[in-house]
Design a protein around this motif. Structure first.
Motif, PDB file in Angstrom:
ATOM      1  N   PHE A   1       2.570  -1.339   4.382  1.00 30.78           N
ATOM      2  CA  PHE A   1       1.925  -0.024   4.308  1.00 30.78           C
ATOM      3  C   PHE A   1       2.988   1.037   4.503  1.00 30.78           C
ATOM      4  O   PHE A   1       3.662   1.070   5.537  1.00 30.78           O
ATOM      5  CB  PHE A   1       0.848   0.096   5.387  1.00 30.78           C
ATOM      6  CG  PHE A   1      -0.040   1.317   5.273  1.00 30.78           C
ATOM      7  CD1 PHE A   1      -1.323   1.206   4.753  1.00 30.78           C
ATOM      8  CD2 PHE A   1       0.394   2.565   5.699  1.00 30.78           C
ATOM      9  CE1 PHE A   1      -2.157   2.321   4.658  1.00 30.78           C
ATOM     10  CE2 PHE A   1      -0.422   3.679   5.607  1.00 30.78           C
ATOM     11  CZ  PHE A   1      -1.707   3.559   5.084  1.00 30.78           C
ATOM     12  N   ASP A   2       3.142   1.929   3.515  1.00 40.62           N
ATOM     13  CA  ASP A   2       4.122   3.013   3.626  1.00 40.62           C
ATOM     14  C   ASP A   2       3.579   4.258   2.932  1.00 40.62           C
ATOM     15  O   ASP A   2       3.758   4.444   1.727  1.00 40.62           O
ATOM     16  CB  ASP A   2       5.462   2.617   3.014  1.00 40.62           C
ATOM     17  CG  ASP A   2       6.496   3.732   3.121  1.00 40.62           C
ATOM     18  OD1 ASP A   2       6.506   4.423   4.159  1.00 40.62           O
ATOM     19  OD2 ASP A   2       7.292   3.914   2.174  1.00 40.62           O
ATOM     20  N   ILE A   3       2.902   5.122   3.693  1.00 45.32           N
ATOM     21  CA  ILE A   3       2.315   6.348   3.169  1.00 45.32           C
ATOM     22  C   ILE A   3       2.523   7.468   4.187  1.00 45.32           C
ATOM     23  O   ILE A   3       2.342   7.264   5.391  1.00 45.32           O
ATOM     24  CB  ILE A   3       0.805   6.168   2.890  1.00 45.32           C
ATOM     25  CG1 ILE A   3       0.584   5.175   1.736  1.00 45.32           C
ATOM     26  CG2 ILE A   3       0.144   7.499   2.548  1.00 45.32           C
ATOM     27  CD1 ILE A   3      -0.873   4.839   1.485  1.00 45.32           C
ATOM     28  N   GLN A   4       2.876   8.648   3.698  1.00 47.79           N
ATOM     29  CA  GLN A   4       3.044   9.805   4.569  1.00 47.79           C
ATOM     30  C   GLN A   4       1.691  10.407   4.928  1.00 47.79           C
ATOM     31  O   GLN A   4       0.933  10.831   4.063  1.00 47.79           O
ATOM     32  CB  GLN A   4       3.906  10.867   3.882  1.00 47.79           C
ATOM     33  CG  GLN A   4       4.083  12.139   4.687  1.00 47.79           C
ATOM     34  CD  GLN A   4       4.856  11.923   5.972  1.00 47.79           C
ATOM     35  OE1 GLN A   4       5.995  11.460   5.934  1.00 47.79           O
ATOM     36  NE2 GLN A   4       4.260  12.260   7.116  1.00 47.79           N
TER      37      GLN A   4
ATOM     38  N   LYS B   1       3.976  -8.303  -5.701  1.00 47.90           N
ATOM     39  CA  LYS B   1       2.955  -8.795  -6.624  1.00 47.90           C
ATOM     40  C   LYS B   1       1.919  -7.741  -6.996  1.00 47.90           C
ATOM     41  O   LYS B   1       1.443  -7.706  -8.132  1.00 47.90           O
ATOM     42  CB  LYS B   1       2.242 -10.011  -6.015  1.00 47.90           C
ATOM     43  CG  LYS B   1       3.161 -11.190  -5.716  1.00 47.90           C
ATOM     44  CD  LYS B   1       3.795 -11.722  -6.978  1.00 47.90           C
ATOM     45  CE  LYS B   1       4.661 -12.945  -6.696  1.00 47.90           C
ATOM     46  NZ  LYS B   1       5.313 -13.458  -7.923  1.00 47.90           N
ATOM     47  N   LYS B   2       1.518  -6.893  -6.035  1.00 50.49           N
ATOM     48  CA  LYS B   2       0.468  -5.918  -6.280  1.00 50.49           C
ATOM     49  C   LYS B   2       0.761  -4.651  -5.489  1.00 50.49           C
ATOM     50  O   LYS B   2       1.372  -4.697  -4.419  1.00 50.49           O
ATOM     51  CB  LYS B   2      -0.905  -6.454  -5.830  1.00 50.49           C
ATOM     52  CG  LYS B   2      -1.391  -7.691  -6.571  1.00 50.49           C
ATOM     53  CD  LYS B   2      -2.722  -8.175  -5.992  1.00 50.49           C
ATOM     54  CE  LYS B   2      -3.190  -9.446  -6.680  1.00 50.49           C
ATOM     55  NZ  LYS B   2      -4.450  -9.965  -6.083  1.00 50.49           N
ATOM     56  N   VAL B   3       0.302  -3.532  -6.042  1.00 51.87           N
ATOM     57  CA  VAL B   3       0.390  -2.257  -5.347  1.00 51.87           C
ATOM     58  C   VAL B   3      -1.026  -1.712  -5.176  1.00 51.87           C
ATOM     59  O   VAL B   3      -1.826  -1.735  -6.114  1.00 51.87           O
ATOM     60  CB  VAL B   3       1.257  -1.246  -6.121  1.00 51.87           C
ATOM     61  CG1 VAL B   3       1.279   0.101  -5.405  1.00 51.87           C
ATOM     62  CG2 VAL B   3       2.677  -1.778  -6.288  1.00 51.87           C
ATOM     63  N   PHE B   4      -1.328  -1.251  -3.966  1.00 55.90           N
ATOM     64  CA  PHE B   4      -2.638  -0.676  -3.650  1.00 55.90           C
ATOM     65  C   PHE B   4      -2.437   0.819  -3.386  1.00 55.90           C
ATOM     66  O   PHE B   4      -1.528   1.198  -2.640  1.00 55.90           O
ATOM     67  CB  PHE B   4      -3.235  -1.349  -2.420  1.00 55.90           C
ATOM     68  CG  PHE B   4      -3.441  -2.826  -2.578  1.00 55.90           C
ATOM     69  CD1 PHE B   4      -4.676  -3.334  -2.959  1.00 55.90           C
ATOM     70  CD2 PHE B   4      -2.395  -3.729  -2.339  1.00 55.90           C
ATOM     71  CE1 PHE B   4      -4.878  -4.700  -3.100  1.00 55.90           C
ATOM     72  CE2 PHE B   4      -2.589  -5.088  -2.474  1.00 55.90           C
ATOM     73  CZ  PHE B   4      -3.831  -5.577  -2.860  1.00 55.90           C
TER      74      PHE B   4
ATOM     75  N   LEU C   1       9.868   3.058  -3.055  1.00 56.07           N
ATOM     76  CA  LEU C   1       9.888   1.762  -2.384  1.00 56.07           C
ATOM     77  C   LEU C   1       9.590   0.613  -3.340  1.00 56.07           C
ATOM     78  O   LEU C   1      10.146  -0.484  -3.198  1.00 56.07           O
ATOM     79  CB  LEU C   1       8.891   1.764  -1.222  1.00 56.07           C
ATOM     80  CG  LEU C   1       8.878   0.531  -0.327  1.00 56.07           C
ATOM     81  CD1 LEU C   1      10.231   0.301   0.334  1.00 56.07           C
ATOM     82  CD2 LEU C   1       7.787   0.644   0.738  1.00 56.07           C
ATOM     83  N   VAL C   2       8.719   0.834  -4.304  1.00 59.89           N
ATOM     84  CA  VAL C   2       8.440  -0.211  -5.304  1.00 59.89           C
ATOM     85  C   VAL C   2       9.731  -0.637  -5.992  1.00 59.89           C
ATOM     86  O   VAL C   2      10.044  -1.831  -6.097  1.00 59.89           O
ATOM     87  CB  VAL C   2       7.411   0.281  -6.339  1.00 59.89           C
ATOM     88  CG1 VAL C   2       7.388  -0.638  -7.561  1.00 59.89           C
ATOM     89  CG2 VAL C   2       6.017   0.346  -5.727  1.00 59.89           C
TER      90      VAL C   2
ATOM     91  N   VAL D   1       0.873  -1.172   0.000  1.00 55.94           N
ATOM     92  CA  VAL D   1       0.000   0.000   0.000  1.00 55.94           C
ATOM     93  C   VAL D   1       0.907   1.218   0.000  1.00 55.94           C
ATOM     94  O   VAL D   1       1.628   1.466   0.972  1.00 55.94           O
ATOM     95  CB  VAL D   1      -0.929   0.015   1.231  1.00 55.94           C
ATOM     96  CG1 VAL D   1      -1.934   1.160   1.110  1.00 55.94           C
ATOM     97  CG2 VAL D   1      -1.654  -1.315   1.382  1.00 55.94           C
ATOM     98  N   ALA D   2       0.890   1.962  -1.099  1.00 58.58           N
ATOM     99  CA  ALA D   2       1.879   3.013  -1.285  1.00 58.58           C
ATOM    100  C   ALA D   2       1.338   4.084  -2.224  1.00 58.58           C
ATOM    101  O   ALA D   2       0.320   3.902  -2.890  1.00 58.58           O
ATOM    102  CB  ALA D   2       3.175   2.424  -1.856  1.00 58.58           C
TER     103      ALA D   2
END
Length: 428
Positions: free
Chosen positions: A166-169, A112-115, A100-101, A71-72
């Motif tokens: 999960f990595d979001i500012q 495998k997937k990005v949300f 990060l990806v 989740v990014a």
């Protein structure tokens, strides 16, 4: 990684008066501002912060051999030192920036997937704009939108995933929707028995709590939890609170691995290196957002349609003699159709506001008193959703002073602060 130090911090609580006052003026309000202006720097106040995503030795072992869902968004950027060996010279250490990806793929992890949350993976969509699923043009990874048709994760989205990251500012405000996305990610992980790794990041508004606590009957994606408007927690701490308070569906709990920050306290100033969303372009906007975000539920423009988003207030229905700053909103990045598009607005330029340690309602209250069309000032449904309560609009309309309004918040703030204490990972 080095960040500029923005400001000094002072405590968030003082006692509000319970005495009824008749005339509200900005001079008697009790908003706390620091003496150091946002944007100033100090090199001796704090050590360099190390964000969770930069602590590779702490989370790489957790991800090894796992099929990963991430989740990014555009804020998921990592800085690190890389050693270069020139053919004819000494080794050189250079600072590298990488999403990060790309970092995970370069280190052969099974991503495998990005949300993606509101504003999309690239962070370019307007507030509230529908975001579709798609493919990342660089990596061909599937990008699954968690804002638009599906804000919640469904079981089929997690098929083949062993570990979520999960990595979001975040910016520490209840109606900033990244923590609502966090809730739904945790809920899906809990029900699918998939662990969640949270790469923690600082909260630039984490030095105080303030504002009304959400009345749960007004729960929405703009506020899912009974917390104040300014909640004073990092994403990792907030996740612990969601778990501990059993706020997930059916009281479930998510298995969490929180990669904590180093050299961070809640008093540590932090300059966000990447704008967290299209209309929070800088530290000044982030400083003012807890107070000016409430303007979304009024007939005031908060700088959308300019390059000074959440640093201005204005309307053609404010008197020019009291609101001498003028501007004309125009469609731009992050606001395809701003409020009062193409119409000259009278307003205030708030870019010199010192660092805030309290929600400031005086701008809204003064604008309401001076507004030509009071019956059109509030969009009641929208304002209530942002405020988390119907009471705040009623108090403003009835002529309460800010001191009186804030006095009604204090019992809930005290109870919340006591509850929050057990979930904090960092010194207050």
């Amino acid at each position: 990684m080095k960040f500029g130090i923005l400001f000094f911090i002072i405590p968030c609580f003082s006692c509000g008066s319970q005495n009824k006052e008749t005339n509200a003026t900005t001079s008697e309000e009790i908003v706390i501002h620091d003496t150091v202006r946002v944007g100033s720097t100090t090199s001796t106040d704090t050590k360099d912060i190390v964000i969770g995503a930069e602590r590779f030795s702490a989370y790489f072992p957790l991800l090894k051999g796992k099929n990963i869902g991430l989740v990014a968004n555009h804020t998921s950027v990592v800085h690190f030192a890389e050693t270069i060996y020139p053919p004819n010279g000494e080794a050189i250490s250079v600072e590298k920036e990488q999403h990060l990806v790309d970092l995970l793929l370069d280190n052969n992890f099974l991503l495998k997937k990005v949300f993606s949350p509101e504003h999309g993976f690239r962070g370019t969509a307007d507030a509230g704009e529908f975001v579709k699923n798609g493919l990342d043009t660089k990596t061909d990874l599937p990008i699954i939108s968690l804002y638009g048709k599906n804000k919640e994760l469904h079981a089929e989205m997690l098929q083949g995933i062993d570990m979520m990251v999960f990595d979001i500012q975040d910016v520490g405000v209840r109606f900033y929707t990244y923590i609502s996305t966090l809730h739904y990610v945790m809920e899906a992980c809990a029900e699918a028995n998939i662990p969640l790794v949270i790469l923690d990041r600082p909260n630039p508004n984490g030095h105080y709590i303030d504002g009304p606590v959400l009345d749960i009957k007004y729960k929405s994606f703009l506020g899912m939890h009974p917390v104040p408007l300014v909640h004073g927690m990092t994403v990792g701490e907030f996740a612990q609170m969601i778990n501990g308070q059993r706020w997930l569906r059916h009281g479930g709990q998510c298995t969490l691995h929180i990669i904590e920050l180093l050299h961070y306290t809640h008093q540590t100033p932090y300059s966000v290196p990447v704008r967290p969303s299209p209309n929070l372009p800088n530290d000044v906007a982030i400083n003012l957002y807890p107070s000016l975000g409430l303007l979304e539920g009024t007939n005031l423009n908060a700088g959308r349609g300019t390059e000074m988003q959440f640093q201005l207030i204005g309307s053609p229905y404010l008197p020019q003699d009291k609101y001498p700053f003028s501007y004309t909103p125009q469609p731009n990045f992050g606001s395809k159709s701003p409020k009062f598009n193409g119409v000259l607005c009278n307003g205030l330029d708030l870019r010199e506001t010192p660092r805030m340690s309290r929600v400031d309602l005086t701008w809204i209250m003064d604008a309401y008193r001076n507004y030509e069309k009071k019956e059109a000032f509030f969009n009641t449904k929208n304002f209530t959703t942002h405020a988390g309560t119907e009471v705040l609009q009623q108090q403003i309309e009835q002529g309460y002073t800010f001191r009186e309004i804030r006095a009604t918040w204090l019992p809930d703030l005290k109870a919340y602060d006591q509850m929050r204490e057990k979930y904090l990972l960092y010194q207050r």
